[in-house]
Motif scaffolding. Structure first.
Motif, PDB file in Angstrom:
ATOM      1  N   VAL A  18       6.161 -13.612 -10.483  1.00  0.00           N
ATOM      2  CA  VAL A  18       7.146 -13.792  -9.413  1.00  0.00           C
ATOM      3  C   VAL A  18       8.557 -13.652  -9.984  1.00  0.00           C
ATOM      4  N   ARG A  19       8.764 -14.198 -11.167  1.00  0.00           N
ATOM      5  CA  ARG A  19      10.094 -14.067 -11.790  1.00  0.00           C
ATOM      6  C   ARG A  19      10.409 -12.593 -12.092  1.00  0.00           C
ATOM      7  N   GLU A  20       9.392 -11.842 -12.528  1.00  0.00           N
ATOM      8  CA  GLU A  20       9.625 -10.409 -12.784  1.00  0.00           C
ATOM      9  C   GLU A  20      10.039  -9.698 -11.507  1.00  0.00           C
ATOM     10  N   CYS A  21       9.366 -10.058 -10.405  1.00  0.00           N
ATOM     11  CA  CYS A  21       9.713  -9.396  -9.142  1.00  0.00           C
ATOM     12  C   CYS A  21      11.102  -9.806  -8.665  1.00  0.00           C
ATOM     13  N   LEU A  22      11.487 -11.054  -8.904  1.00  0.00           N
ATOM     14  CA  LEU A  22      12.850 -11.478  -8.528  1.00  0.00           C
ATOM     15  C   LEU A  22      13.880 -10.650  -9.296  1.00  0.00           C
ATOM     16  N   GLU A  23      13.586 -10.373 -10.560  1.00  0.00           N
ATOM     17  CA  GLU A  23      14.501  -9.527 -11.335  1.00  0.00           C
ATOM     18  C   GLU A  23      14.552  -8.130 -10.745  1.00  0.00           C
ATOM     19  N   ARG A  24      13.381  -7.631 -10.360  1.00  0.00           N
ATOM     20  CA  ARG A  24      13.308  -6.316  -9.729  1.00  0.00           C
ATOM     21  C   ARG A  24      14.180  -6.275  -8.472  1.00  0.00           C
ATOM     22  N   MET A  25      14.273  -7.420  -7.787  1.00  0.00           N
ATOM     23  CA  MET A  25      15.051  -7.505  -6.550  1.00  0.00           C
ATOM     24  C   MET A  25      16.544  -7.659  -6.825  1.00  0.00           C
ATOM     25  N   GLU A  29       0.356  -5.700 -21.594  1.00  0.00           N
ATOM     26  CA  GLU A  29       0.790  -5.466 -22.974  1.00  0.00           C
ATOM     27  C   GLU A  29       0.400  -6.627 -23.885  1.00  0.00           C
ATOM     28  N   GLY A  30      -0.809  -7.108 -23.714  1.00  0.00           N
ATOM     29  CA  GLY A  30      -1.327  -8.136 -24.606  1.00  0.00           C
ATOM     30  C   GLY A  30      -0.854  -9.549 -24.311  1.00  0.00           C
ATOM     31  N   ARG A  31      -0.061  -9.727 -23.235  1.00  0.00           N
ATOM     32  CA  ARG A  31       0.457 -11.061 -22.900  1.00  0.00           C
ATOM     33  C   ARG A  31      -0.196 -11.573 -21.621  1.00  0.00           C
ATOM     34  N   ALA A  32      -0.361 -12.900 -21.550  1.00  0.00           N
ATOM     35  CA  ALA A  32      -0.897 -13.519 -20.339  1.00  0.00           C
ATOM     36  C   ALA A  32       0.257 -13.806 -19.388  1.00  0.00           C
ATOM     37  N   VAL A  33       0.340 -13.056 -18.293  1.00  0.00           N
ATOM     38  CA  VAL A  33       1.448 -13.195 -17.345  1.00  0.00           C
ATOM     39  C   VAL A  33       0.972 -14.061 -16.177  1.00  0.00           C
ATOM     40  N   GLY A  65       0.800  -1.220   0.000  1.00  0.00           N
ATOM     41  CA  GLY A  65       0.000   0.000   0.000  1.00  0.00           C
ATOM     42  C   GLY A  65       0.830   1.265   0.000  1.00  0.00           C
ATOM     43  N   ARG A  66       2.113   1.156   0.341  1.00  0.00           N
ATOM     44  CA  ARG A  66       2.979   2.338   0.224  1.00  0.00           C
ATOM     45  C   ARG A  66       3.464   2.441  -1.209  1.00  0.00           C
ATOM     46  N   HIS A  67       3.963   3.610  -1.555  1.00  0.00           N
ATOM     47  CA  HIS A  67       4.438   3.789  -2.919  1.00  0.00           C
ATOM     48  C   HIS A  67       5.883   3.371  -3.069  1.00  0.00           C
ATOM     49  N   PHE A  68       6.134   2.639  -4.138  1.00  0.00           N
ATOM     50  CA  PHE A  68       7.489   2.279  -4.535  1.00  0.00           C
ATOM     51  C   PHE A  68       7.659   2.912  -5.898  1.00  0.00           C
ATOM     52  N   GLY A  69       8.434   4.006  -5.977  1.00  0.00           N
ATOM     53  CA  GLY A  69       8.400   4.791  -7.200  1.00  0.00           C
ATOM     54  C   GLY A  69       6.986   5.319  -7.370  1.00  0.00           C
ATOM     55  N   ASP A  70       6.411   5.095  -8.549  1.00  0.00           N
ATOM     56  CA  ASP A  70       5.072   5.608  -8.816  1.00  0.00           C
ATOM     57  C   ASP A  70       3.968   4.619  -8.471  1.00  0.00           C
ATOM     58  N   ARG A 126     -10.865 -14.135 -10.457  1.00  0.00           N
ATOM     59  CA  ARG A 126     -11.282 -13.270 -11.571  1.00  0.00           C
ATOM     60  C   ARG A 126     -10.063 -13.065 -12.455  1.00  0.00           C
ATOM     61  N   PRO A 127      -9.775 -14.051 -13.299  1.00  0.00           N
ATOM     62  CA  PRO A 127      -8.503 -14.028 -14.017  1.00  0.00           C
ATOM     63  C   PRO A 127      -8.495 -13.028 -15.154  1.00  0.00           C
ATOM     64  N   ASN A 128      -7.330 -12.881 -15.754  1.00  0.00           N
ATOM     65  CA  ASN A 128      -7.154 -12.055 -16.953  1.00  0.00           C
ATOM     66  C   ASN A 128      -7.407 -10.580 -16.677  1.00  0.00           C
ATOM     67  N   ALA A 129      -6.941 -10.149 -15.526  1.00  0.00           N
ATOM     68  CA  ALA A 129      -7.080  -8.741 -15.149  1.00  0.00           C
ATOM     69  C   ALA A 129      -5.984  -7.913 -15.818  1.00  0.00           C
ATOM     70  N   TRP A 130      -6.375  -6.747 -16.268  1.00  0.00           N
ATOM     71  CA  TRP A 130      -5.420  -5.815 -16.864  1.00  0.00           C
ATOM     72  C   TRP A 130      -4.401  -5.345 -15.828  1.00  0.00           C
ATOM     73  N   ARG A 131      -3.154  -5.297 -16.226  1.00  0.00           N
ATOM     74  CA  ARG A 131      -2.110  -4.639 -15.447  1.00  0.00           C
ATOM     75  C   ARG A 131      -1.261  -3.839 -16.421  1.00  0.00           C
ATOM     76  N   PRO A 132      -0.822  -2.629 -16.027  1.00  0.00           N
ATOM     77  CA  PRO A 132      -0.013  -1.816 -16.947  1.00  0.00           C
ATOM     78  C   PRO A 132       1.443  -2.259 -16.936  1.00  0.00           C
ATOM     79  N   ARG A 133       2.179  -1.760 -17.886  1.00  0.00           N
ATOM     80  CA  ARG A 133       3.621  -2.040 -17.911  1.00  0.00           C
ATOM     81  C   ARG A 133       4.254  -1.449 -16.688  1.00  0.00           C
TER      82      ARG A 133
END
Ligand code: HEC
Length: 274
Positions: free
Chosen positions: A231-238, A221-225, A198-203, A267-274
């Motif tokens: 989790v792999r994306e967040c590991l990269e972020r770390m 961006e049109g892909r099913a993540v 709930g706190r901001h990390f960057g924007d 409720r799958p297939n929810a939009w998330r921004p880049r």
């Protein structure tokens, strides 16, 4: 106060507690989040960042259903019902053609003592019928299949119950991973998604852990993540080397997060921004 400034304090609180059992872990996380964000309903954690950010919530509403979801679902349905060389199909490997099964994944294979994710179950079916297995992390094929089979469980409550010693053991392995600091940034998942949710990390407002297993795959961006891909994306972020797609570690994250989300609606297939 923004997230990086409170990091030092967060890490003290981030040391994993002695193992107290899944129910106690869930209650502890729920209590922390409720105390930090009394105005946010626990059911809204599944909105991700939007639970804590009105602007993001408006964007999410404007993108519901996600614009590209229909195409992904059509491809997933095609792959789910496609005939194998022996005339069978993925749909025939699962009860009711796969309707309402997703809520109970990941499951435990009691004989092999392993966590069986939806991805593993799909590949087990392919292998049984002599078909080439799919890359677990491939958004185009596996991602579309997950999108479709989870859409067949839309509205069901996640039901990954921790009700045996083996389940407790696997949950605890996932919890330990989730609370372990990793990578160059020395963050744990919990630093962001429990202590600083709930706190901001960057924007971006940081999503809360108990909502994580409800809306995936995310449509970004049109892909099913998938959850594992996220989790792999967040590991990269770390700044950590991501565990390989299909690894036991990613299955343990999936199991832990799905058990935390038990009772949340799929409720799958929810939009998330880049
Ligand atoms: C440095 C902070 C940080 C750390 C550490 C971190 N994440 Fe994230 N996580 C984020 C951000 C930022 C987002 C994306 C929010 C957005 O833009 O939607 C996110 C999104 C997610 C989501 C999707 C939630 C949703 O509904 O949108 C999941 C699941 C997730 N992270 C799991 C993990 C796991 C598991 C770990 C540990 C391996 C982890 N995260 C570590 C910052 C972090």
């Amino acid at each position: 106060m923004r997230f990086p400034e409170i990091l030092a304090a967060a890490f003290i609180a981030c040391v994993p507690a002695a193992h107290a059992g899944a129910d106690a872990v869930r209650a502890d996380i729920a209590a922390r989040l409720a105390a930090a964000h009394p105005g946010v309903a626990p059911a809204d954690y599944a909105l991700g960042a939007a639970a804590f950010d009105a602007e993001r919530r408006a964007q999410l509403e404007a993108n519901t259903p996600a614009p590209e979801a229909a195409g992904i679902l059509a491809e997933g349905k095609r792959l789910w019902t496609r005939k194998f060389r022996n005339g069978r199909s993925l749909a025939q490997c699962f009860p009711n053609g796969g309707r309402r099964i997703a809520a109970a994944y990941p499951q435990l294979d009691l004989k092999a003592k392993r966590v069986v994710t939806l991805e593993t179950a799909v590949n087990q079916c392919l292998r049984t019928h002599g078909e080439p297995i799919l890359e677990t992390g491939d958004a185009a094929a596996m991602g579309a299949i997950l999108a479709y089979v989870r859409s067949l469980a839309e509205g069901q409550k996640i039901a990954v119950r921790i009700a045996s010693p083996l389940a407790e053991e696997r949950f605890e392995q996932g919890r330990r991973l989730y609370y372990t600091r990793m990578g160059q940034q020395n963050y744990a998942c919990a630093s962001c998604h429990v202590q600083n949710a709930g706190r901001h990390f960057g924007d971006v407002a940081l999503p809360a852990a108990p909502g994580a297993a409800s809306r995936w795959p995310f449509v970004r961006e049109g892909r099913a993540v998938s959850l594992q891909a996220q989790v792999r994306e967040c590991l990269e972020r770390m700044g950590a080397a991501p565990f390989p797609a299909g690894s036991d570690e990613l299955a343990q994250f999936d199991y832990f997060l799905s058990a935390l989300a038990t009772g949340q609606t799929i409720r799958p297939n929810a939009w998330r921004p880049r």
